[in-house]
Scaffold this active site. Structure first.
Site, PDB file in Angstrom:
ATOM      1  N   GLU A   1      -7.999  -4.660  -0.724  1.00  0.00           N
ATOM      2  CA  GLU A   1      -8.557  -5.317  -1.906  1.00  0.00           C
ATOM      3  C   GLU A   1      -8.561  -6.844  -1.780  1.00  0.00           C
ATOM      4  O   GLU A   1      -9.373  -7.514  -2.402  1.00  0.00           O
ATOM      5  CB  GLU A   1      -7.779  -4.919  -3.169  1.00  0.00           C
ATOM      6  CG  GLU A   1      -7.543  -3.437  -3.345  1.00  0.00           C
ATOM      7  CD  GLU A   1      -8.817  -2.646  -3.553  1.00  0.00           C
ATOM      8  OE1 GLU A   1      -9.905  -3.204  -3.371  1.00  0.00           O
ATOM      9  OE2 GLU A   1      -8.710  -1.457  -3.895  1.00  0.00           O
TER      10      GLU A   1
ATOM     11  N   HIS B   1       0.840  -1.188   0.000  1.00  0.00           N
ATOM     12  CA  HIS B   1       0.000   0.000   0.000  1.00  0.00           C
ATOM     13  C   HIS B   1       0.873   1.235   0.000  1.00  0.00           C
ATOM     14  O   HIS B   1       1.961   1.227   0.569  1.00  0.00           O
ATOM     15  CB  HIS B   1      -0.917   0.021   1.240  1.00  0.00           C
ATOM     16  CG  HIS B   1      -2.078   0.946   1.101  1.00  0.00           C
ATOM     17  ND1 HIS B   1      -2.008   2.270   1.425  1.00  0.00           N
ATOM     18  CD2 HIS B   1      -3.335   0.733   0.661  1.00  0.00           C
ATOM     19  CE1 HIS B   1      -3.181   2.841   1.181  1.00  0.00           C
ATOM     20  NE2 HIS B   1      -4.003   1.937   0.716  1.00  0.00           N
TER      21      HIS B   1
HETATM   22  N1  COA Z   1       3.982  -7.751  -4.678  1.00  0.00           N
HETATM   23  C1  COA Z   1       5.316  -7.839  -4.870  1.00  0.00           C
HETATM   24  N2  COA Z   1       6.164  -6.818  -4.709  1.00  0.00           N
HETATM   25  C2  COA Z   1       5.628  -5.654  -4.322  1.00  0.00           C
HETATM   26  C3  COA Z   1       4.261  -5.491  -4.090  1.00  0.00           C
HETATM   27  C4  COA Z   1       3.421  -6.601  -4.271  1.00  0.00           C
HETATM   28  N3  COA Z   1       2.114  -6.530  -4.087  1.00  0.00           N
HETATM   29  N4  COA Z   1       4.012  -4.215  -3.721  1.00  0.00           N
HETATM   30  C5  COA Z   1       5.193  -3.585  -3.737  1.00  0.00           C
HETATM   31  N5  COA Z   1       6.174  -4.459  -4.095  1.00  0.00           N
HETATM   32  C6  COA Z   1       7.580  -4.157  -4.225  1.00  0.00           C
HETATM   33  C7  COA Z   1       7.823  -3.318  -5.470  1.00  0.00           C
HETATM   34  O1  COA Z   1       8.080  -4.142  -6.590  1.00  0.00           O
HETATM   35  C8  COA Z   1       9.014  -2.489  -5.099  1.00  0.00           C
HETATM   36  O2  COA Z   1      10.171  -3.237  -5.316  1.00  0.00           O
HETATM   37  P1  COA Z   1      11.468  -2.538  -5.962  1.00  0.00           P
HETATM   38  O3  COA Z   1      11.872  -1.500  -4.969  1.00  0.00           O
HETATM   39  O4  COA Z   1      12.415  -3.671  -6.115  1.00  0.00           O
HETATM   40  O5  COA Z   1      11.005  -1.942  -7.253  1.00  0.00           O
HETATM   41  C9  COA Z   1       8.832  -2.282  -3.586  1.00  0.00           C
HETATM   42  O6  COA Z   1       7.996  -3.339  -3.124  1.00  0.00           O
HETATM   43  C10 COA Z   1       8.196  -0.959  -3.258  1.00  0.00           C
HETATM   44  O7  COA Z   1       7.105  -0.774  -4.138  1.00  0.00           O
HETATM   45  P2  COA Z   1       6.429   0.630  -4.442  1.00  0.00           P
HETATM   46  O8  COA Z   1       5.975   0.648  -5.855  1.00  0.00           O
HETATM   47  O9  COA Z   1       7.306   1.750  -3.974  1.00  0.00           O
HETATM   48  O10 COA Z   1       5.212   0.580  -3.541  1.00  0.00           O
HETATM   49  P3  COA Z   1       4.110   1.664  -3.592  1.00  0.00           P
HETATM   50  O11 COA Z   1       3.913   2.063  -2.193  1.00  0.00           O
HETATM   51  O12 COA Z   1       4.334   2.731  -4.547  1.00  0.00           O
HETATM   52  O13 COA Z   1       2.916   0.830  -4.230  1.00  0.00           O
HETATM   53  C11 COA Z   1       1.013  -0.434  -4.504  1.00  0.00           C
HETATM   54  C12 COA Z   1       1.802   0.516  -3.585  1.00  0.00           C
HETATM   55  C13 COA Z   1      -0.338  -0.683  -3.869  1.00  0.00           C
HETATM   56  C14 COA Z   1       0.785   0.223  -5.890  1.00  0.00           C
HETATM   57  C15 COA Z   1       1.800  -1.755  -4.657  1.00  0.00           C
HETATM   58  O14 COA Z   1       2.046  -2.314  -3.401  1.00  0.00           O
HETATM   59  C16 COA Z   1       1.104  -2.749  -5.586  1.00  0.00           C
HETATM   60  O15 COA Z   1       1.239  -2.656  -6.800  1.00  0.00           O
HETATM   61  N6  COA Z   1       0.326  -3.731  -5.021  1.00  0.00           N
HETATM   62  C17 COA Z   1      -0.373  -4.689  -5.810  1.00  0.00           C
HETATM   63  C18 COA Z   1      -1.647  -4.095  -6.384  1.00  0.00           C
HETATM   64  C19 COA Z   1      -2.711  -3.861  -5.332  1.00  0.00           C
HETATM   65  O16 COA Z   1      -2.981  -4.698  -4.483  1.00  0.00           O
HETATM   66  N7  COA Z   1      -3.347  -2.676  -5.405  1.00  0.00           N
HETATM   67  C20 COA Z   1      -4.391  -2.285  -4.493  1.00  0.00           C
HETATM   68  C21 COA Z   1      -3.907  -1.245  -3.535  1.00  0.00           C
HETATM   69  S1  COA Z   1      -5.102  -0.862  -2.282  1.00  0.00           S
END
Ligand code: COA
Length: 377
Positions: free
Chosen positions: A314, A256
């Site tokens: 979600e 998140h």
């Molecule tokens: N599965 C695997 N790896 C994940 C992950 C997940 N669900 N969520 C984050 N990571 C990893 C990223 O690949 C990233 O790795 P890197 O540094 O090697 O590139 C690291 O953790 C940090 O990710 P980041 O994009 O900075 O996290 P964020 O805070 O910007 O993103 C989300 C938040 C929700 C977009 C992200 O966690 C995600 O895509 N989750 C899956 C989709 C989802 O469930 N969305 C609903 C959200 S309520």
């Protein structure tokens, strides 16, 4: 103007004071209308939660009855809206596209300039629009709302044409109240921006639906269900998780932007899903859900030891909505049924002390071009 710091996505920028909800990502806490989300969802009906956000206090019994009837009398939509929804279903438009068009048309015959009137109208009408679209998509006639039923019960009733069970109503009511508001998320910010121009609340709701549609905002629970169903069929969560992470993909329903611990809404929804599936989980789907969560959390901790990746809202949204019988294609639209309460409350709050939302941008384009006439380009 040069030399300004650009904050892409407005991350970390506060642009409004609000009394509606507070999200504490470090502590994993969500307060809505002054109540922790766990307390609100345990006690409040959806109508009560909407009243709380609109009025900043709980209704008396009489006020609650009046508010319920106010929604009941605003729940039906006219022929023009049905025409739009029927056409959207025939053309194969998505539920969110149908909802955007339906909400836009829902002000026909109402006084869109009266903000409180429009706020109630929008909240009342969103489930009717989603359900009517779905009925048309199934080649079935839409079901008129039943004034005797609650908002949550009506949604299920209008989708299926059958009186829903108490357990199903309890499950959907918990879901709608859980997602009613969540700080200045993208669709809520959109709604506030629209009314800050002194436009109307139906326009704000229409723009908010368009914003919620995006996969980065409201689109995750569908893919979560696909993932859970695939694991349920294969019976191999370890293999699924390993393959996804090895391929550099993300596991839907985890991580998140704001929460660094388990999303408090995931806890509320997992408890609701557990209650709902108890005794009805003949094919062990909910067992798959729980097993998958535990396998995924272990794998994510190993995969990203420096980043706490926890279960988000979600994940259990997909499990709960699937359980109560909401079709996958309506997951995001069902999110809108709940979030409409927050959108409208934010619009009213914005209008109470309005200032046009008008940020600035930092120009990085050319400044010294000389004009070439079209015949010499
Ligand atoms: N599965 C695997 N790896 C994940 C992950 C997940 N669900 N969520 C984050 N990571 C990893 C990223 O690949 C990233 O790795 P890197 O540094 O090697 O590139 C690291 O953790 C940090 O990710 P980041 O994009 O900075 O996290 P964020 O805070 O910007 O993103 C989300 C938040 C929700 C977009 C992200 O966690 C995600 O895509 N989750 C899956 C989709 C989802 O469930 N969305 C609903 C959200 S309520």
């Amino acid at each position: 103007m040069t030399g300004q710091t650009v904050r892409p996505g407005l991350e970390g920028i506060s642009v409004a004071e609000t009394r509606l909800s507070r999200v504490d990502g470090e502590a994993g806490e969500l307060v809505v209308g002054g109540y922790p989300i766990e307390i609100l969802t345990e006690h409040a009906s959806f109508e009560e939660a909407v009243f709380l956000l609109f009025e900043d206090r709980l209704p008396t019994g009489t006020e609650l009855d009046r508010f319920r009837s106010a929604l009941a009398t605003r729940r039906t939509v006219g022929e023009a809206v049905h025409g739009v929804l029927c056409r959207a279903a025939e053309d194969g438009d998505s539920a969110m596209d149908a909802l955007r068009m339906g909400v836009a048309a829902a002000s026909l015959g109402t006084d869109a300039d009266d903000s409180r009137e429009a706020a109630k109208r929008v909240v009342a009408v969103v489930p009717t629009i989603v359900a009517a679209y779905w009925r048309y998509r199934q080649d079935e006639s839409p079901v008129d709302p039943d004034p005797e039923l609650s908002h949550a019960a009506n949604y299920l009733y209008m989708l299926t044409g059958e009186r829903p069970s108490d357990d199903a109503v309890g499950g959907i009511e918990t879901y709608l109240t859980t997602v009613i508001d969540h700080g200045l998320n993208a669709s809520t910010f959109t709604a506030r921006t629209v009314v800050s121009t002194e436009s109307d609340l139906v326009s704000a709701a229409t723009a908010a639906v368009g914003t919620l549609k995006g996969p980065l905002h409201g689109g995750a629970p569908g893919p979560v269900l696909d993932m859970l169903q695939s694991v349920h069929d294969s019976g191999d969560p370890e293999g699924y998780v390993r393959d996804r992470l090895d391929a550099g993909e993300r596991l839907m329903g985890f991580g998140h932007r704001v929460y660094r611990v388990r999303d408090p809404r995931a806890a509320v929804l997992s408890a609701a899903a557990e209650r709902f599936y108890a005794g009805t989980d003949a094919d062990g789907f909910y067992e798959t859900v729980e097993r998958f969560e535990s396998v995924a959390l272990d794998a994510l901790a190993e995969h990203k030891p420096d980043r706490r990746l926890a279960t988000n809202v979600e994940f259990y949204t997909a499990a709960l909505l699937h359980g109560v019988g909401i079709p996958r294609d309506l997951f995001t639209a069902t999110f809108a049924v709940g979030r409409a309460g927050g959108w409208m409350a934010h619009c009213l709050e914005q209008l109470d002390d309005n200032r046009l939302i008008r940020p600035v941008s930092t120009y990085v384009g050319a400044t010294d071009r000389t004009w070439t006439p079209v015949d010499r380009r």
